[in-house]
Design a protein around this motif. Structure first.
Motif, PDB file in Angstrom:
ATOM      1  N   LYS A 322      30.731  25.775  14.396  1.00 54.66           N
ATOM      2  CA  LYS A 322      31.187  24.532  15.045  1.00 54.66           C
ATOM      3  C   LYS A 322      30.015  23.717  15.592  1.00 54.66           C
ATOM      4  O   LYS A 322      30.036  22.486  15.578  1.00 54.66           O
ATOM      5  CB  LYS A 322      32.129  24.865  16.217  1.00 54.66           C
ATOM      6  CG  LYS A 322      33.388  25.583  15.827  1.00 54.66           C
ATOM      7  CD  LYS A 322      34.365  24.612  15.199  1.00 54.66           C
ATOM      8  CE  LYS A 322      35.662  25.334  14.852  1.00 54.66           C
ATOM      9  NZ  LYS A 322      36.496  24.504  13.963  1.00 54.66           N
ATOM     10  N   VAL A 326      27.573  19.618  14.957  1.00 50.98           N
ATOM     11  CA  VAL A 326      27.377  18.717  16.101  1.00 50.98           C
ATOM     12  C   VAL A 326      25.885  18.412  16.265  1.00 50.98           C
ATOM     13  O   VAL A 326      25.486  17.246  16.390  1.00 50.98           O
ATOM     14  CB  VAL A 326      27.935  19.337  17.401  1.00 50.98           C
ATOM     15  CG1 VAL A 326      27.595  18.471  18.610  1.00 50.98           C
ATOM     16  CG2 VAL A 326      29.447  19.533  17.299  1.00 50.98           C
ATOM     17  N   GLN A 329      24.677  16.128  13.476  1.00 55.87           N
ATOM     18  CA  GLN A 329      25.099  14.729  13.622  1.00 55.87           C
ATOM     19  C   GLN A 329      24.302  14.038  14.736  1.00 55.87           C
ATOM     20  O   GLN A 329      23.953  12.856  14.619  1.00 55.87           O
ATOM     21  CB  GLN A 329      26.594  14.653  13.945  1.00 55.87           C
ATOM     22  CG  GLN A 329      27.491  14.995  12.768  1.00 55.87           C
ATOM     23  CD  GLN A 329      28.941  15.101  13.201  1.00 55.87           C
ATOM     24  OE1 GLN A 329      29.538  14.143  13.691  1.00 55.87           O
ATOM     25  NE2 GLN A 329      29.516  16.275  13.034  1.00 55.87           N
ATOM     26  N   GLY A 373      39.524  24.726  20.513  1.00 55.67           N
ATOM     27  CA  GLY A 373      38.914  23.561  19.874  1.00 55.67           C
ATOM     28  C   GLY A 373      38.245  22.635  20.883  1.00 55.67           C
ATOM     29  O   GLY A 373      38.220  21.421  20.728  1.00 55.67           O
ATOM     30  N   THR A 374      37.695  23.240  21.935  1.00 51.59           N
ATOM     31  CA  THR A 374      37.077  22.435  23.006  1.00 51.59           C
ATOM     32  C   THR A 374      35.596  22.775  23.160  1.00 51.59           C
ATOM     33  O   THR A 374      35.080  23.705  22.544  1.00 51.59           O
ATOM     34  CB  THR A 374      37.776  22.681  24.356  1.00 51.59           C
ATOM     35  OG1 THR A 374      37.722  24.083  24.637  1.00 51.59           O
ATOM     36  CG2 THR A 374      39.215  22.206  24.323  1.00 51.59           C
ATOM     37  N   SER A 389      37.832  18.042  24.047  1.00 51.45           N
ATOM     38  CA  SER A 389      38.024  18.366  22.635  1.00 51.45           C
ATOM     39  C   SER A 389      36.712  18.161  21.885  1.00 51.45           C
ATOM     40  O   SER A 389      35.961  17.226  22.170  1.00 51.45           O
ATOM     41  CB  SER A 389      39.106  17.466  22.039  1.00 51.45           C
ATOM     42  OG  SER A 389      39.057  17.555  20.621  1.00 51.45           O
ATOM     43  N   ILE A 390      36.459  19.044  20.934  1.00 51.06           N
ATOM     44  CA  ILE A 390      35.226  18.912  20.162  1.00 51.06           C
ATOM     45  C   ILE A 390      35.281  17.711  19.223  1.00 51.06           C
ATOM     46  O   ILE A 390      34.254  17.206  18.775  1.00 51.06           O
ATOM     47  CB  ILE A 390      34.910  20.217  19.405  1.00 51.06           C
ATOM     48  CG1 ILE A 390      33.446  20.213  18.934  1.00 51.06           C
ATOM     49  CG2 ILE A 390      35.882  20.428  18.239  1.00 51.06           C
ATOM     50  CD1 ILE A 390      32.947  21.554  18.510  1.00 51.06           C
ATOM     51  N   GLU A 391      36.505  17.226  18.984  1.00 50.58           N
ATOM     52  CA  GLU A 391      36.655  16.004  18.186  1.00 50.58           C
ATOM     53  C   GLU A 391      36.007  14.840  18.930  1.00 50.58           C
ATOM     54  O   GLU A 391      36.247  14.645  20.112  1.00 50.58           O
ATOM     55  CB  GLU A 391      38.150  15.679  17.957  1.00 50.58           C
ATOM     56  CG  GLU A 391      38.899  16.704  17.104  1.00 50.58           C
ATOM     57  CD  GLU A 391      38.315  16.852  15.710  1.00 50.58           C
ATOM     58  OE1 GLU A 391      37.915  15.812  15.135  1.00 50.58           O
ATOM     59  OE2 GLU A 391      38.231  17.997  15.217  1.00 50.58           O
ATOM     60  N   GLY A 392      35.183  14.109  18.254  1.00 54.26           N
ATOM     61  CA  GLY A 392      34.589  12.919  18.865  1.00 54.26           C
ATOM     62  C   GLY A 392      33.488  13.206  19.862  1.00 54.26           C
ATOM     63  O   GLY A 392      33.068  12.327  20.610  1.00 54.26           O
TER      64      GLY A 392
END
Length: 496
Positions: A322, A326, A329, A373-374, A389-392
RNA sequence: CGGGUAGUAGUUCAGCCCGGUUAGAAUGCCUGCUUUGGGAGCAGGAGGUCGUGAGUUCGAAUCUCGCCUACCCGACCA
């Protein structure tokens, strides 16, 4: 590793806090030589960021880098009368060029037969050696302007030293320009001041007051000295950069003339300007807190650190699945990120250590986050942390870095505003100045009055501001000491 | 540069006043095991020219003097 004794809190002993922080955050340490410091890799990485940002800005102003010698013939120093007056007391002098074995014992001694005919001075600043060189470079208006800068070390034999703030040897840049006209030189000195101010505020997140130095505080040999002044958290002022209009003083001392378009032989006009490793001190004392360093993202060698929390190798692998994207990016966005998979230290240790080092953003992810998922995100400036959240997350970090940069600037500016006040009577001044901060007061413009104020209160005129400070409007008035007319309020403060 | 204080393990310090076995503690460091969501635990271990040079003494970390370095207060500080 760094020991984990807590820093002395700022409120308890500000000076001790500073000294401890510099060492514990791994920025610098004392060397074997009095007043000379070792800048450690972490501290030097920050200095390199400062250099890179400034160098870019200088070049945008047409400046080119060059290098002039460390050693200056003694006779050069005495060419400009005020200049030598200003520096003579703090010069290191090279007198010999050879050592020999001590005939009566161990080690080496100075070989008295190797005495230099003319002694050499270790540069306290390079105006003299540079102007003796410019003489050879300049004969026509076509040779002007000359816009040179050098990154180098200088030495001033200071009586009382402190890491970064005042060291005997320090690193700096000194720009030296030569111009055909007075106006052009004056403009250039002003323009470099603007470069410094923009850099200080945007990159270092240090609010500064642009101003002119009073005659007492002026650079030795200058007609006019511009400066940027910053306020430290203890309320003392720190000069963060200076830019001098040197007039024709050095051109006359070193006989640097050019033929103008009108075929007239004229003396060249000069500026010089510099900032030093003292900026590191300003950086520390503007933003840092009792937990350690607080770095503006624009200067932080590491902007984001990622700490996986795991027990076994397979857990680490799952986390990295995960975290690696990150990190990738972030890197793709040009963000300086470090993934700390080191298993020799516990997460708690790492958290405290990265806080001490001032890393702006910290991410942590453990088993719970993996299930949910955090990810935990913590920001150094406010010490806030939250699980999101790991999204965004990448976009969130990007905006957080910008926000930190802005926030610490605003915080420093608010502090300065809260500690800037107008004073109208000298009695009041004497009381207020003890409390620290910037005091805006009227002064009759004479060195005698400034000297009296300094003798009685230790406060000096930091600058005559070029513009109104936020929330203040300067109008003509009368000097708080003598009652004579004053053109406007000037900034007084105790200073570093 | 003047006045004051200090320098003993990587770090912080005790020991010094009143000289005398092998110089201690905490923390850090190393090894092993157990641990890992805020500076982990247990066990074992390594680590010191007592800042430096001279002097006093049978004997100096300890007493005396010089020097070096740091910190505080002054003076100084483009």
């Amino acid at each position: 590793m760094a020991n984990f004794q807590k820093l002395t809190p700022r409120g308890e002993d500000y000076s001790k806090w500073y000294n401890e922080l510099v060492v514990k955050a791994d920025l610098a340490e004392q060397s074997a030589v009095r007043g000379c410091m070792v800048i450690k890799p972490y501290g030097y990485a920050i200095w390199e960021k400062i250099q890179a940002e400034l160098d870019k800005r200088f070049k945008a102003q047409g400046v080119r880098n060059a290098y002039f010698p460390l050693l200056i013939p003694k006779s050069f120093l005495s060419r400009e009368a005020e200049h030598v007056e200003g520096f003579a007391k703090e010069c290191a002098v090279v007198t010999h060029h050879r050592l020999k074995n001590d005939p009566n014992g161990k080690g080496v001694i100075v070989d008295e037969d190797a005495r230099l005919e003319e002694e050499l001075i270790i540069r306290p600043t390079s105006e003299t050696i540079i102007w003796s060189t410019y003489k050879n470079w300049i004969s026509s208006y076509r040779d002007l302007p000359i816009l040179c800068n050098q990154w180098c070390n200088v030495m001033r034999w200071e009586m009382r030293t402190r890491l970064f703030l005042r060291t005997a040897e320090f690193l700096w840049q000194e720009g030296h320009t030569a111009h055909a006209t007075k106006e052009e030189a004056e403009d250039y000195a002003r323009r470099m001041l603007d470069v410094y101010a923009e850099f200080a505020e945007k990159v270092m997140a240090i609010p500064v007051v642009k101003g002119v130095k009073s005659p007492n505080e002026r650079f030795a040999g200058a007609l006019n000295t511009y400066c940027i002044e910053a306020m430290m958290q203890d309320g003392k002022a720190l000069q963060a950069g200076t830019s001098h209009f040197l007039g024709q003083n050095f051109a006359k001392s070193f006989d640097v003339k050019f033929l103008s378009k009108e075929n007239q032989l004229e003396y060249v006009w000069a500026t010089s300007w510099g900032v030093s490793t003292r900026l590191m001190g300003a950086l520390i004392m503007t933003h840092s807190d009792d937990n350690g360093l607080v770095l503006p993202p624009n200067l932080a060698p590491t902007q984001v650190v990622i700490v996986p929390i795991y027990k076994k190798e397979d857990q680490l692998a799952a986390l990295m699945e995960k975290l690696n994207p990150v990190a990738d990016q972030l890197q793709a966005l040009g963000i300086r990120v470090k993934v700390d998979t080191d298993d020799k230290y516990t997460p708690g240790y790492k958290f405290a250590d990265y806080e001490l080092k001032g890393v702006p953003v910290r991410l942590a992810m453990g088993g719970r986050d993996l299930e949910n998922g955090t990810i935990e995100i913590a920001r150094r400036d406010t010490m806030e942390k939250e699980t999101v959240s790991i999204e965004g997350i990448v976009e969130r970090i990007r905006t957080m870095l910008e926000d930190i940069q802005q926030n610490i600037y605003q915080k420093a500016l608010d502090f300065r505003i809260a500690n800037t006040r107008e004073v109208n009577s000298y009695e009041e001044f004497k009381e207020e100045v003890k409390k620290g901060g910037f005091i805006l007061a009227h002064w009759d413009g004479t060195p005698e009055t400034e000297e009296l104020i300094k003798a009685e209160t230790k406060a000096t005129i930091r600058c005559i501001p070029l513009a109104d400070l936020p929330g203040h409007h300067s109008e003509p008035g009368t000097c708080m000491v003598t009652g004579k007319p004053s053109a406007g309020r000037v900034v007084f403060a105790l200073s570093y």
